[in-house]
Design a protein around this motif. Structure first.
Motif, PDB file in Angstrom:
ATOM      1  N   MET A 103      37.308  82.660  63.353  1.00  0.00           N
ATOM      2  CA  MET A 103      37.867  81.647  64.252  1.00  0.00           C
ATOM      3  C   MET A 103      39.331  81.945  64.565  1.00  0.00           C
ATOM      4  SD  MET A 103      36.145  78.198  62.646  1.00  0.00           S
ATOM      5  CE  MET A 103      36.709  77.034  63.867  1.00  0.00           C
ATOM      6  N   ARG A 104      40.106  82.301  63.532  1.00  0.00           N
ATOM      7  CA  ARG A 104      41.523  82.624  63.751  1.00  0.00           C
ATOM      8  C   ARG A 104      41.665  83.819  64.685  1.00  0.00           C
ATOM      9  NH1 ARG A 104      41.907  81.762  58.159  1.00  0.00           N
ATOM     10  NH2 ARG A 104      41.971  84.015  57.816  1.00  0.00           N
ATOM     11  N   TYR A 105      40.849  84.822  64.484  1.00  0.00           N
ATOM     12  CA  TYR A 105      40.928  86.033  65.300  1.00  0.00           C
ATOM     13  C   TYR A 105      40.571  85.739  66.757  1.00  0.00           C
ATOM     14  CZ  TYR A 105      40.127  90.753  66.964  1.00  0.00           C
ATOM     15  OH  TYR A 105      40.177  91.920  67.686  1.00  0.00           O
ATOM     16  N   LEU A 106      39.465  85.055  66.978  1.00  0.00           N
ATOM     17  CA  LEU A 106      39.066  84.755  68.351  1.00  0.00           C
ATOM     18  C   LEU A 106      39.958  83.691  68.980  1.00  0.00           C
ATOM     19  CD1 LEU A 106      35.154  84.870  68.245  1.00  0.00           C
ATOM     20  CD2 LEU A 106      36.765  86.649  68.959  1.00  0.00           C
ATOM     21  N   GLY A 107      40.691  82.944  68.170  1.00  0.00           N
ATOM     22  CA  GLY A 107      41.596  81.923  68.693  1.00  0.00           C
ATOM     23  C   GLY A 107      42.915  82.469  69.198  1.00  0.00           C
ATOM     24  N   LYS A 108      43.193  83.721  68.924  1.00  0.00           N
ATOM     25  CA  LYS A 108      44.443  84.326  69.403  1.00  0.00           C
ATOM     26  C   LYS A 108      44.349  84.582  70.909  1.00  0.00           C
ATOM     27  CE  LYS A 108      46.331  87.486  66.728  1.00  0.00           C
ATOM     28  NZ  LYS A 108      46.449  88.720  65.919  1.00  0.00           N
ATOM     29  N   ALA A 109      45.436  84.326  71.615  1.00  0.00           N
ATOM     30  CA  ALA A 109      45.451  84.459  73.073  1.00  0.00           C
ATOM     31  C   ALA A 109      45.035  85.852  73.532  1.00  0.00           C
ATOM     32  CB  ALA A 109      46.842  84.121  73.616  1.00  0.00           C
ATOM     33  N   GLU A 110      45.462  86.886  72.817  1.00  0.00           N
ATOM     34  CA  GLU A 110      45.130  88.248  73.241  1.00  0.00           C
ATOM     35  C   GLU A 110      43.649  88.597  73.055  1.00  0.00           C
ATOM     36  OE1 GLU A 110      47.118  88.896  69.129  1.00  0.00           O
ATOM     37  OE2 GLU A 110      47.388  87.548  70.808  1.00  0.00           O
ATOM     38  N   ASN A 111      42.893  87.716  72.395  1.00  0.00           N
ATOM     39  CA  ASN A 111      41.463  87.957  72.211  1.00  0.00           C
ATOM     40  C   ASN A 111      40.602  87.003  73.039  1.00  0.00           C
ATOM     41  OD1 ASN A 111      42.044  89.984  70.347  1.00  0.00           O
ATOM     42  ND2 ASN A 111      42.200  88.493  68.694  1.00  0.00           N
ATOM     43  N   ALA A 112      41.205  86.403  74.059  1.00  0.00           N
ATOM     44  CA  ALA A 112      40.500  85.417  74.881  1.00  0.00           C
ATOM     45  C   ALA A 112      39.270  85.985  75.578  1.00  0.00           C
ATOM     46  CB  ALA A 112      41.453  84.821  75.919  1.00  0.00           C
ATOM     47  N   ASP A 113      39.248  87.309  75.802  1.00  0.00           N
ATOM     48  CA  ASP A 113      38.111  87.915  76.489  1.00  0.00           C
ATOM     49  C   ASP A 113      36.966  88.291  75.538  1.00  0.00           C
ATOM     50  OD1 ASP A 113      39.777  89.792  75.339  1.00  0.00           O
ATOM     51  OD2 ASP A 113      39.423  91.324  76.866  1.00  0.00           O
ATOM     52  N   LEU A 114      37.137  88.078  74.249  1.00  0.00           N
ATOM     53  CA  LEU A 114      36.088  88.374  73.280  1.00  0.00           C
ATOM     54  C   LEU A 114      35.222  87.141  73.058  1.00  0.00           C
ATOM     55  CD1 LEU A 114      38.110  90.308  70.557  1.00  0.00           C
ATOM     56  CD2 LEU A 114      36.760  91.250  72.420  1.00  0.00           C
TER      57      LEU A 114
END
Length: 179
Positions: A103-114
């Motif tokens: 959740m933390r990883y996908l919640g980062k703005a730079e990972n919005a496309d994942l």
């Protein structure tokens, strides 16, 4: 078919069996497996004890990364490990820690496309592979029942059922979150 396929893995596996309360003995088997047998090609980066993503002080036991399509390092999977003698609550904690890391990883703005990331949870030399999809609050198993913290759904690396682990790891390598 067992994933313990050489003398080094066998020695590490045996050591982990003898030291059931030692998480590090178990993680050593997994690290050897990840680095020398599963993610051995040069495009993979397997990092033990990764620093936490975002706030909080909890470290991820192992992070598996690769170079994505836009030449950006991306996480393929987080691995949360517990010792062999872990109880049901410990296993549930590992699964919860894996969900939080995803959740933390996908919640980062730079990972919005994942849209997803994988996780592996283990106790000792028994493991389970998962997929975490953005917006969910749970892991979806790549094999076994849908319920969390079911010890019976965890497969030992040195068993005939380890073919299910191998299939899950191959799927993870072939269907990456970010190309």
């Amino acid at each position: 078919m067992s994933l313990i396929t050489d003398e080094i893995l066998n020695a590490l596996w045996t050591e982990a069996q003898r030291n059931a309360s030692n998480e590090w003995a178990a993680v050593a088997v997994w690290n050897q497996l990840w680095n020398k047998h599963i993610f051995w090609e040069k495009e993979w980066i397997v990092t033990p004890e990764s620093p936490p993503e975002g706030s909080g002080r909890r470290r991820v036991d192992v992070t598996i990364r690769y170079l994505g399509g836009d030449r950006k390092l991306a996480v393929l999977a987080f691995h949360e490990a517990k010792p062999s003698d872990a109880g049901p609550q410990d296993i549930q904690d590992a699964e919860h820690q894996a969900v939080e890391a995803c959740m933390r990883y996908l919640g980062k703005a730079e990972n919005a496309d994942l849209s997803f990331v994988y996780a592996v949870t283990s106790f000792g030399t028994k493991g389970r592979a998962w997929r975490y999809d953005r917006g969910m609050d749970y892991l979806t198993p790549l094999f076994g029942s849908d319920s969390l913290a079911e010890r019976g759904d965890y497969i030992d690396l040195h068993s005939s059922e380890a073919t299910q682990l191998r299939a899950a790891f191959n799927l993870m390598k072939n269907i990456k979150p970010y190309e």
